[in-house]
Design a protein around this motif. Structure first.
Motif, short mmCIF file in Angstrom:
data_model
loop_
_atom_site.label_atom_id
_atom_site.label_comp_id
_atom_site.label_asym_id
_atom_site.label_seq_id
_atom_site.Cartn_x
_atom_site.Cartn_y
_atom_site.Cartn_z
N SER A 54 0.80 -1.23 0.00
CA SER A 54 0.00 0.00 0.00
C SER A 54 0.84 1.28 0.00
CB SER A 54 -0.94 0.00 1.22
OG SER A 54 -1.86 -1.07 1.13
N TRP A 55 2.13 1.18 -0.27
CA TRP A 55 2.98 2.37 -0.33
C TRP A 55 2.83 3.07 -1.67
CZ3 TRP A 55 4.96 4.54 3.75
CH2 TRP A 55 5.22 3.76 4.87
N ASN A 56 2.80 4.39 -1.63
CA ASN A 56 2.73 5.23 -2.82
C ASN A 56 3.57 6.47 -2.59
OD1 ASN A 56 0.58 3.93 -4.54
ND2 ASN A 56 -0.55 4.15 -2.63
N TYR A 57 3.71 7.26 -3.62
CA TYR A 57 4.41 8.54 -3.49
C TYR A 57 3.69 9.59 -4.31
CZ TYR A 57 6.43 7.77 -8.12
OH TYR A 57 6.59 7.56 -9.46
N GLU A 58 3.96 10.83 -3.96
CA GLU A 58 3.36 11.95 -4.68
C GLU A 58 4.42 13.03 -4.86
OE1 GLU A 58 -0.61 14.72 -4.36
OE2 GLU A 58 0.28 14.00 -2.51
N ILE A 59 4.49 13.57 -6.06
CA ILE A 59 5.40 14.67 -6.35
C ILE A 59 4.56 15.93 -6.46
CG2 ILE A 59 7.02 15.63 -8.03
CD1 ILE A 59 7.66 12.71 -8.81
N LYS A 60 4.92 16.94 -5.68
CA LYS A 60 4.21 18.22 -5.73
C LYS A 60 5.16 19.28 -6.24
CE LYS A 60 0.85 17.54 -2.06
NZ LYS A 60 0.36 18.01 -0.78
N GLN A 61 4.67 20.04 -7.20
CA GLN A 61 5.46 21.12 -7.74
C GLN A 61 4.75 22.43 -7.43
OE1 GLN A 61 6.10 20.86 -11.93
NE2 GLN A 61 7.56 22.53 -11.96
N GLU A 62 5.46 23.28 -6.72
CA GLU A 62 4.96 24.61 -6.42
C GLU A 62 5.96 25.60 -6.98
OE1 GLU A 62 4.36 24.78 -2.22
OE2 GLU A 62 2.95 23.13 -2.23
N LYS A 63 5.60 26.83 -6.99
CA LYS A 63 6.49 27.84 -7.55
C LYS A 63 7.84 27.82 -6.83
CE LYS A 63 6.47 32.52 -9.20
NZ LYS A 63 5.67 33.70 -9.41
N GLY A 64 8.87 27.46 -7.57
CA GLY A 64 10.23 27.48 -7.03
C GLY A 64 10.63 26.24 -6.26
N SER A 65 9.76 25.24 -6.13
CA SER A 65 10.15 24.04 -5.39
C SER A 65 9.39 22.81 -5.89
CB SER A 65 9.89 24.22 -3.89
OG SER A 65 8.52 24.21 -3.64
N VAL A 66 10.00 21.68 -5.65
CA VAL A 66 9.40 20.39 -5.95
C VAL A 66 9.63 19.51 -4.74
CG1 VAL A 66 9.43 18.39 -7.48
CG2 VAL A 66 9.88 20.64 -8.42
N SER A 67 8.62 18.75 -4.34
CA SER A 67 8.78 17.87 -3.18
C SER A 67 8.25 16.48 -3.52
CB SER A 67 8.07 18.43 -1.96
OG SER A 67 6.67 18.46 -2.18
N ILE A 68 8.74 15.51 -2.78
CA ILE A 68 8.26 14.14 -2.92
C ILE A 68 7.81 13.67 -1.55
CG2 ILE A 68 10.59 13.18 -2.66
CD1 ILE A 68 9.69 10.95 -4.62
N SER A 69 6.64 13.05 -1.49
CA SER A 69 6.08 12.54 -0.23
C SER A 69 5.73 11.08 -0.42
CB SER A 69 4.80 13.31 0.14
OG SER A 69 5.06 14.67 0.28
N PHE A 70 6.00 10.30 0.61
CA PHE A 70 5.65 8.89 0.61
C PHE A 70 4.49 8.70 1.59
CE2 PHE A 70 10.03 9.11 -0.73
CZ PHE A 70 10.04 8.25 -1.82
#
Length: 125
Positions: A54-70
């Motif tokens: 059940s593990w997943n990840y999400e990439i979020k892109q905001e102005k000036g930054s990118v993040s990855i969350s599990f």
């Protein structure tokens, strides 16, 4: 005599190239996301295997930054199972089941690789 005259600027081309560069970086994060999910799945304690799968990840892109969350989607009766496996939990009869730190050791090598890759990119400029 040959002469050239140019009017305007390269603003649209510059914006396009910046977007292409951002997409390339997101592609790198996508690779790390897949690696992180695989590492977390293999390190997760197994009974039925549902939490591990059940593990997943999400990439979020905001102005000036990118993040990855599990994150883990296995939630039973409002309780995130991955979290109680990590930190422990009480039982119905008043006992305590000790947690096991499996998340941090599994994901740390992925974070180290992201840092190494980012540092290499910064120092190669």
């Amino acid at each position: 005599m040959i002469s050239f005259r140019q009017k305007g600027d390269f603003h649209k081309l510059t914006r396009y190239l910046e977007r292409v560069e951002e997409v390339a970086r997101i592609g790198d994060l996508d690779k790390y996301g897949r690696q992180g999910v695989a590492a977390l799945a293999s390190a997760t304690p197994r009974d039925t295997g549902k939490t591990a799968n059940s593990w997943n990840y999400e990439i979020k892109q905001e102005k000036g930054s990118v993040s990855i969350s599990f994150y883990n989607t296995n939630i039973q009766n409002g309780v995130p199972i991955a979290i109680i496996l990590q930190y422990g939990h009480g039982t119905r009869n008043g006992g305590w089941v000790q947690g096991r730190d499996y998340i941090n050791p599994a994901i740390q090598p992925i974070f180290d690789e992201i840092v190494k890759s980012a540092w290499k990119e910064v120092t190669s400029l």
